[in-house]
Motif scaffolding. Structure first.
Motif, mmCIF file in Angstrom:
data_model
loop_
_atom_site.group_PDB
_atom_site.id
_atom_site.type_symbol
_atom_site.label_atom_id
_atom_site.label_comp_id
_atom_site.label_asym_id
_atom_site.label_seq_id
_atom_site.Cartn_x
_atom_site.Cartn_y
_atom_site.Cartn_z
ATOM 1 N N ASP A 181 1.017 -1.224 0.213
ATOM 2 C CA ASP A 181 0.054 0.070 -0.006
ATOM 3 C C ASP A 181 0.830 1.189 0.064
ATOM 4 O O ASP A 181 2.036 1.505 0.783
ATOM 5 N N ASN A 193 -14.922 8.989 -7.393
ATOM 6 C CA ASN A 193 -15.059 7.463 -7.393
ATOM 7 C C ASN A 193 -14.677 6.736 -8.679
ATOM 8 O O ASN A 193 -14.221 5.638 -8.556
ATOM 9 N N PHE A 211 -10.939 5.842 -7.566
ATOM 10 C CA PHE A 211 -11.108 4.488 -6.675
ATOM 11 C C PHE A 211 -11.170 3.349 -8.007
ATOM 12 O O PHE A 211 -10.543 2.297 -7.584
ATOM 13 N N LYS A 268 -8.827 0.290 -8.340
ATOM 14 C CA LYS A 268 -9.160 -1.191 -8.016
ATOM 15 C C LYS A 268 -8.924 -1.999 -9.397
ATOM 16 O O LYS A 268 -8.591 -3.296 -9.294
ATOM 17 N N THR A 297 -11.141 -5.423 -1.261
ATOM 18 C CA THR A 297 -11.094 -3.885 -1.116
ATOM 19 C C THR A 297 -11.842 -3.376 0.039
ATOM 20 O O THR A 297 -13.018 -4.125 0.299
ATOM 21 N N ARG A 298 -11.496 -2.552 0.946
ATOM 22 C CA ARG A 298 -12.429 -2.127 2.071
ATOM 23 C C ARG A 298 -12.593 -0.490 1.948
ATOM 24 O O ARG A 298 -12.729 0.203 2.703
ATOM 25 N N ASP A 299 -12.713 -0.158 0.576
ATOM 26 C CA ASP A 299 -13.031 1.203 0.288
ATOM 27 C C ASP A 299 -14.343 1.769 0.869
ATOM 28 O O ASP A 299 -14.277 2.971 1.423
ATOM 29 N N GLU A 300 -15.740 1.338 0.587
ATOM 30 C CA GLU A 300 -16.674 1.529 1.404
ATOM 31 C C GLU A 300 -16.620 2.173 2.778
ATOM 32 O O GLU A 300 -16.705 3.150 3.201
ATOM 33 N N ILE A 355 -14.363 5.164 3.021
ATOM 34 C CA ILE A 355 -15.105 6.353 2.717
ATOM 35 C C ILE A 355 -16.066 6.810 3.730
ATOM 36 O O ILE A 355 -16.182 8.090 3.897
ATOM 37 N N ILE A 377 -7.537 7.090 1.450
ATOM 38 C CA ILE A 377 -8.272 5.948 1.197
ATOM 39 C C ILE A 377 -7.790 5.011 -0.110
ATOM 40 O O ILE A 377 -8.004 3.794 0.154
ATOM 41 N N GLN A 378 -7.419 5.659 -0.980
ATOM 42 C CA GLN A 378 -6.902 4.946 -2.073
ATOM 43 C C GLN A 378 -5.606 4.114 -1.538
ATOM 44 O O GLN A 378 -5.165 3.001 -2.050
ATOM 45 N N MET A 395 -7.090 1.206 0.862
ATOM 46 C CA MET A 395 -8.100 0.266 0.151
ATOM 47 C C MET A 395 -7.704 -0.834 0.156
ATOM 48 O O MET A 395 -8.833 -2.039 0.366
#
Lengths: 415, 260, 256
Positions: C77, C92, C95, C99, C106-109, C112, C139-140, C143
């Protein structure tokens, strides 16, 4: 009114055909009493009709020495078998129609022809086909006659071993109309021919010229099409030639032109169309020639003038997307350019009189450069060339100052 | 590479500059049509513009895009993808959006003026083809220059110089050469030199269409062979394709050896 | 996670930025790479990510040399120092792009939500404020749940609340036994988050050990004081040698 004319016409036709039948008809065919054309000619008396039926006749040097009509039925073939010439006419009032004449041998000593007329008057050669006849129709010292709707197609490969499709030498009052002439040295050749008319002919693929005038005066040619010839038309050492409504198309090559003018005086060039030629008109010595109402479209050079040209007027023509409009090799110029439409003109017309307020100079600096260094042609339309052209336009040094259209037309003419 | 291309293209296709560029072409084409309804005349005018302007805009866009996206490029470099894919993708994104602007700005107005049924369609296609090729070649060269130069000012300067060189100076020097050695047969040199410059190459393609009548007036055998047949057209298009490959190789080579 | 760096050297022009660096990170933990400007921190991080190509020496991750490879980055990361993204791309979309380029869960949600980015998802990246951009950047970077995390100045532009959230996030990562490499010039942050310090100076590793060891060595209680002491010492030494000019260009080379 229309009905009456047709009626008179029909009557006339009936009368004339009756006349010939009165004079007597000799039929030639394979199964007839008379199997050879030469025999028929020998037996015939002046004014007779010789009707040649369908068949393949191997005969050469048929001498026609009295007024006769030779008429073919269903295209009889007169074949020279690659040897001597076929019809030789030495009498007046001879008519030849409906024959297919072919295979006259090439000769380097004699100008052999499919049909030859010598010292004859009042002839008519119509609706014949001449294939591979070295020279097609050859006239010498002939007056008053018509050559119409013939198809003369050769197999010319090189100039020195080929003849002309229609060849006129010392003639007067001849009409050459509606013929198709292909693949010869010259399509139609005139030398010392006066007061003659060349009209509606189609000339294609001839090695030298589609139509060629030498030492001929008071002639005119119109509505002809010249396509893919070595050069379209050459008019040399002639006076008072009137040229109108001809198409000069697609004459490509290093020494190729739509029209070549050399040492000519008092000519009119009007309503012609010059398209896609390497050079539209190449002029070498011409005086008092008027060019008007012509279209010059997408030629390499529309008009290339190479010196010795005086008092010519170039007026009311369309110059459309030519690579070069005018090229002049001599600096002296008293020729007049006036009121032409130039598609590369970029001036304006503030007083709305339809004429540009800024003069147009049809000779560009790059013209001059290409004359000096032909390879520079690859730089055509380069930004650099535009820049030098522009700087020359602002202050002319190399280009002749007097070649100028003071009042160029703003809109393309519709001819 | 395709993913990068997609995002670059999406980014650029929403860029203000792309709209300006497309709008400029549309405006130019339409005003030319207002001045003259003659299709061939409009095409000729546009050819002159395309040959000069497309390379200029392409180098400027290419260099600008590279420098502006440098930080994001670093992020991309930390992703599990090959370096060359990143740069080729970005370059093709720029080239694609430039080409798209040209195709829309120039191409579409012609459709309304009935190009499809006209005899000028060949010239029209050559115009678009050369425009697209020049967009690709010059944005690629710009990317290459930007990759080679971390300094923005220097990169910009070199890119403009590159354009000036190919568009003007090259032809000037060639003309000088031809004039000085005019006693020698230089037709091969003249043709060869034109193949080495993508702008000249596109110009020749256009000449072959528009000025073939004049070109046929040449005395040289090589010219005749080159221009007289389809050989010229084929060779010019092939060389143009090679030119497309040159910046691609440059970008590949440089990006593999560069520190970020 | 096992990072092995051997005799790593890199110069830019005449300047030797990394000079035969040997470093091995075998245990999970949070490693802070510190040093004065131009000491080679960023160069070292970029070398690990393959962005800077070493002149000599080698870098291996889990026993695999990274030379010419790119797939290994899938397991790292990375948070870049400057958060600048394509202006006309939406948040988005960015992101989605990341991805697409990577593999794994991923755990972007969740992220966010955590950084409260939902209202910005449909905004263009060019219209975001610096702070929001840095959140997007975070976040990126986080993620994907990867064992090696490289953070280059993670605190830049963050408001206090977000900083707290970042610290929480890093703590959660530490709890997962990850290897985290951080550079930062905020010493409080380093002190709070890191347990190992790698101090770079003049292209060499000046110190490599735990935070306590470093503080003990210089008899201070705060990292900030320790660093100040090191730098002062260094400066005096340079003056004695009449060699101060040697240090100056290093300081100017801030972007390295």
């Amino acid at each position: 009114m229309k009905y009456i004319t047709t009626l008179i016409f029909t009557l006339l036709l009936v009368v004339s055909s009756n006349e010939t039948s009165f004079a007597g008809t000799i039929v030639v065919c394979k199964d007839c009493a008379i199997k050879k054309i030469s025999t028929a000619v020998e037996k015939a008396i002046a004014g007779d009709l010789i009707l040649i039926k369908k068949g393949h006749y191997f005969e050469t040097n048929i001498l026609i020495d009295k007024p006769l009509t030779l008429q073919g039925e269903n295209w009889p073939i007169l074949d020279g078998n690659e040897d001597e010439e076929i019809l030789v006419i030495v009498a007046d009032n001879v008519t030849i129609r409906g024959l297919q004449i072919q295979n006259v041998g090439t000769s380097y000593l004699k100008d052999r022809a499919g049909i030859r007329l010598r010292k004859a008057k009042n002839f008519s050669i119509t609706n014949n086909r001449l294939y591979n006849t070295f020279f097609g129709i050859y006239l010498e010292h002939v007056k008053n006659g018509i050559i119409e709707n013939n198809e003369v197609i050769g197999k010319a490969v090189e100039e020195s071993s080929s003849g002309n499709a229609i060849h006129l030498w010392y003639c007067k009052n001849i009409e050459v109309k509606g013929n198709t002439v292909k693949n010869h040295r010259d399509g139609i050749y005139l030398e010392f021919v006066d007061s003659s008319t060349i009209q509606r002919n189609f000339s294609e693929g001839n090695l030298r010229y589609g139509l060629h005038f030498m030492f001929s005066n008071f002639d005119n040619y119109s509505e002809n099409t010249f396509k893919d010839n070595g050069a379209g038309v050459a008019v040399m050492f002639s006076k008072k030639i009137d040229m109108w409504e001809n198409d000069f198309v697609h004459n490509w090559g290093k020494a190729s032109f739509g029209l070549l003018l050399k040492e000519i005086y008092d000519a009119e060039i009007r309503h012609n169309n010059f398209s896609f030629n390497t050079v539209g008109i190449f002029v070498e010595g011409s005086t008092r020639v008027n060019y008007h109402h012509n279209n010059f479209k997408q030629n390499g050079w529309a008009i290339k003038i190479s010196g010795g040209c005086l008092d010519n007027t170039i007026e009311t023509n369309n110059f459309l997307s030519n690579t070069f409009d005018i090229s002049l090799s001599s600096s002296t110029n008293n020729n007049t350019f006036n009121g032409n439409y130039w598609s590369s003109y970029s001036g304006y017309d503030l007083n709305r009189d339809g004429r540009g307020d800024v003069p147009y100079r049809p000779v560009k600096l790059f013209n001059y450069v290409v004359n000096e260094t032909p390879e520079a042609m690859v730089l055509l339309r380069s930004l650099f060339v535009d820049i030098i052209n522009f700087s020359e336009k602002v202050s002319p040094i190399f280009t002749p100052e007097k070649v100028i259209d003071e009042r160029p037309n703003m809109k393309k003419f519709d001819f | 590479m395709f993913k990068i291309l997609k995002y670059s293209f999406a980014d650029l296709s929403r860029s203000r500059w792309t709209y300006v560029y497309t709008g400029f072409y549309a405006l130019l084409t339409m005003s030319l049509f207002l001045l003259s309804s003659d299709l061939s005349k409009v095409i000729i005018s546009l050819m002159n513009v395309v040959l000069v302007l497309v390379p200029l805009i392409a180098v400027i866009f290419g260099v600008m895009y590279y420098y502006n996206s440098r930080e994001f490029t670093e992020l991309l470099l930390a992703q599990p993808i090959k370096r060359t894919d990143i740069f080729l993708g970005q370059f093709l994104g720029v080239a694609g959006s430039l080409a798209g602007s040209l195709l829309i700005g120039v191409g579409v107005p012609f459709l309304f003026y009935g190009i499809l049924g006209s005899a000028e369609i060949g010239n029209y296609l050559i115009l678009l083809l050369t425009g697209v090729c020049l967009s690709i070649i010059f944005s690629g060269l710009a990317f290459f220059i930007a990759l080679k130069n971390e300094n923005r000012i220097k990169g910009f300067g070199l890119a403009i110089l590159l354009w000036l060189g190919f568009a003007v100076i090259y032809d000037g020097l060639l003309l000088l050469l031809l004039a000085v050695f005019s006693d020698y047969p230089l037709e091969k040199v003249a043709l060869g030199a034109s193949l080495l410059n993508p702008i000249d190459l596109s110009r020749i393609l256009i000449l072959l269409k528009l000025d073939i009548s004049a070109l046929m007036g040449f005395t040289g055998a090589v010219f005749e062979k080159f221009l007289g047949s389809n050989l010229g057209m084929v060779l010019a298009i092939l060389s143009l394709m090679v030119w497309v490959g040159i910046p691609v190789l440059g970008i590949k080579f440089t990006s593999q050896r560069k520190d970020f | 996670m096992n990072l092995e760096i051997k005799k790593l050297s890199k110069s830019f022009g005449k300047l030797k930025v990394l000079n035969e660096i040997d470093l091995s990170i075998r245990q999970a933990g949070t490693y802070a790479v510190l040093g004065p400007n131009g000491s080679g921190k960023t160069t070292l991080m970029k070398s690990i990510l393959g962005m800077v190509l070493p002149e000599f020496g080698s870098i291996a991750i889990n026993g695999q040399s990274i030379k010419g490879a790119h797939a290994y980055r899938d397991k790292i990361d990375y948070l870049p120092q400057i958060a600048r993204f394509p202006e006309n791309l939406k948040v988005n979309e960015l992101f989605t792009l990341i991805k697409e380029l990577r593999t794994g869960e991923t755990r972007d949600e969740a992220l966010i939500k955590r950084f409260e980015i939902e209202p910005f998802l449909d905004k263009k990246l060019g219209n975001l404020s610096g702070g929001t951009r840095q959140k997007v950047n975070l976040i990126q970077a986080f993620m994907f749940d990867n064992p090696l995390v490289v953070l280059d100045e993670p605190t830049t532009g963050l408001d206090p609340l977000s900083l707290v959230k970042l610290k929480e996030l890093i703590r959660e990562e530490q709890a997962k036994d990850k290897t985290i490499i951080i550079t930062s010039h905020i010493m409080d942050f380093v002190e709070e988050m890191a347990d190992q310090i790698i101090f770079l100076m003049e292209g060499k590793i000046y110190f490599n050990g735990s935070l306590h060891e470093l503080n003990d060595k210089f008899k201070t209680s705060k990292l900030e004081q320790t660093i100040a002491k090191i730098l002062k010492e260094q400066k005096e030494q340079g003056r004695q040698d009449g060699d101060e000019a040697y240090l100056t260009p290093l300081k100017e080379l801030s972007h390295v």
